[in-house]
Design a protein around this motif. Structure first.
Motif, PDB file in Angstrom:
ATOM      1  N   ASN A 128     -42.640  58.996  75.531  1.00  0.00           N
ATOM      2  CA  ASN A 128     -41.849  57.897  76.007  1.00  0.00           C
ATOM      3  C   ASN A 128     -42.855  57.211  76.787  1.00  0.00           C
ATOM      4  OD1 ASN A 128     -39.414  58.570  75.498  1.00  0.00           O
ATOM      5  ND2 ASN A 128     -38.780  59.280  77.824  1.00  0.00           N
ATOM      6  N   GLN A 147     -37.409  61.872  62.579  1.00  0.00           N
ATOM      7  CA  GLN A 147     -36.283  62.597  61.839  1.00  0.00           C
ATOM      8  C   GLN A 147     -36.936  62.884  60.489  1.00  0.00           C
ATOM      9  OE1 GLN A 147     -32.239  61.094  61.634  1.00  0.00           O
ATOM     10  NE2 GLN A 147     -31.716  63.329  61.826  1.00  0.00           N
ATOM     11  N   ILE A 187     -38.687  58.810  68.598  1.00  0.00           N
ATOM     12  CA  ILE A 187     -38.099  59.914  68.019  1.00  0.00           C
ATOM     13  C   ILE A 187     -38.254  59.948  66.737  1.00  0.00           C
ATOM     14  CG2 ILE A 187     -36.050  61.125  67.943  1.00  0.00           C
ATOM     15  CD1 ILE A 187     -36.107  58.540  70.330  1.00  0.00           C
ATOM     16  N   GLY A 242     -33.673  67.508  61.673  1.00  0.00           N
ATOM     17  CA  GLY A 242     -33.049  67.386  62.960  1.00  0.00           C
ATOM     18  C   GLY A 242     -33.877  66.187  63.787  1.00  0.00           C
ATOM     19  N   LEU A 243     -33.629  66.010  64.796  1.00  0.00           N
ATOM     20  CA  LEU A 243     -34.587  64.975  65.497  1.00  0.00           C
ATOM     21  C   LEU A 243     -35.473  65.386  66.647  1.00  0.00           C
ATOM     22  CD1 LEU A 243     -31.309  63.243  67.157  1.00  0.00           C
ATOM     23  CD2 LEU A 243     -32.934  62.419  65.254  1.00  0.00           C
ATOM     24  N   PHE A 272     -45.248  59.955  78.880  1.00  0.00           N
ATOM     25  CA  PHE A 272     -44.947  61.535  78.866  1.00  0.00           C
ATOM     26  C   PHE A 272     -44.925  61.686  77.268  1.00  0.00           C
ATOM     27  CE2 PHE A 272     -43.409  61.429  83.045  1.00  0.00           C
ATOM     28  CZ  PHE A 272     -43.407  59.936  82.919  1.00  0.00           C
ATOM     29  N   TRP A 305     -38.515  64.672  69.501  1.00  0.00           N
ATOM     30  CA  TRP A 305     -38.979  63.474  70.422  1.00  0.00           C
ATOM     31  C   TRP A 305     -40.443  63.451  70.515  1.00  0.00           C
ATOM     32  CZ3 TRP A 305     -41.661  64.692  75.201  1.00  0.00           C
ATOM     33  CH2 TRP A 305     -41.644  63.419  76.118  1.00  0.00           C
ATOM     34  N   PRO A 352     -45.935  68.089  73.688  1.00  0.00           N
ATOM     35  CA  PRO A 352     -47.093  68.757  73.552  1.00  0.00           C
ATOM     36  C   PRO A 352     -47.645  68.999  71.992  1.00  0.00           C
ATOM     37  CG  PRO A 352     -45.849  69.588  75.326  1.00  0.00           C
ATOM     38  CD  PRO A 352     -45.081  68.660  74.796  1.00  0.00           C
TER      39      PRO A 352
END
Lengths: 119, 107
Positions: A52, A41, A39, A46-47, A60, A49, A63
């Motif tokens: 994973n 920032q 993740i 903000g955060l 995963f 993703w 996109p």
């Protein structure tokens, strides 16, 4: 207590490849439906993703990063890695590694590492 | 992708006040939602999972509710140490997505 620690270069030149590694200690790495994620920032924002890797090796990705991102696993070293190609200034951010399991949120996080993209 | 919309983006309240933060998903996510607290210079830490279950060690003044598309984080009696930014995140499907954050300040 599970601990995660990011390691990486700090400064990356535009158009080059960012490579980060997260080392996991103090707990289980495989099984348990664990996902190991990245993740980021941007400063003051903000955060987001990035992606994973599941303990099985399945990946995963967000996109938004299209084909620029690769996340891989090295279970023998209890590490997982992020590779982001063709970086530009907007990729400047604090990058966190973290763990989640199934449908639970990220419950363990690294301290984060600031990556600056600049010539 | 599931979009997560948080409101308000910031709130200023006094110690002892009740604070409510909303999070709306662009499509139904059952109860697969988590809430995080992030203090300056620190990684986020999870407060709530499954929309309403308090993570171990989190003070009971924090609570969560909702299901489907509408969720709420409530701080029942704001304390000085609650000054932070709060994020929601859906864990229903990939790509995982976060809300934009709500900054809570103490008056």
């Amino acid at each position: 207590q599970l601990q995660l620690q990011e390691s990486g270069p700090g400064l990356v030149k535009p158009s080059e490849t960012l490579s980060l590694t997260c080392t996991v200690s103090g707990g289980s790495f495989g099984g348990g439906d664990f996902h190991w994620g990245w993740i980021r920032q941007p400063p003051g924002k903000g955060l987001e993703w990035i992606g994973n890797v599941h303990y099985t090796g399945n990946t995963f990705y967000n996109p938004s990063f299209r084909s620029r991102v690769t996340i891989s696993l090295d279970t023998s070293k209890k590490q997982f890695s992020l590779r982001l190609t063709s970086v530009t200034a907007p990729d400047t951010a604090i990058y966190y590694c973290a763990r989640h399991r199934g449908y639970y949120p990220f419950d363990f996080w690294g301290q984060g590492t600031l990556i600056t993209v600049s010539s | 992708d599931i979009q997560m919309t948080q409101s308000p983006s910031s709130v200023s309240a006094s110690v002892g006040d009740r604070v409510t933060i909303s999070c709306r998903a662009s499509q139904g996510i059952s109860r697969r939602l988590g809430w995080y607290q992030q203090k300056p210079g620190k990684a986020p830490s999870v407060l709530i999972y499954d929309a309403s279950i308090l993570e171990s060690g989190v003070p009971s003044r924090f609570s969560g509710s909702g299901s489907g598309t509408d969720f709420t984080l409530t701080i029942s009696s704001l304390q000085p140490e609650d000054s932070a930014t709060y994020y929601c995140q859906q864990i229903n499907s990939f790509p995982l997505t976060f809300g934009g954050g709500t900054k809570v300040e103490i008056k």
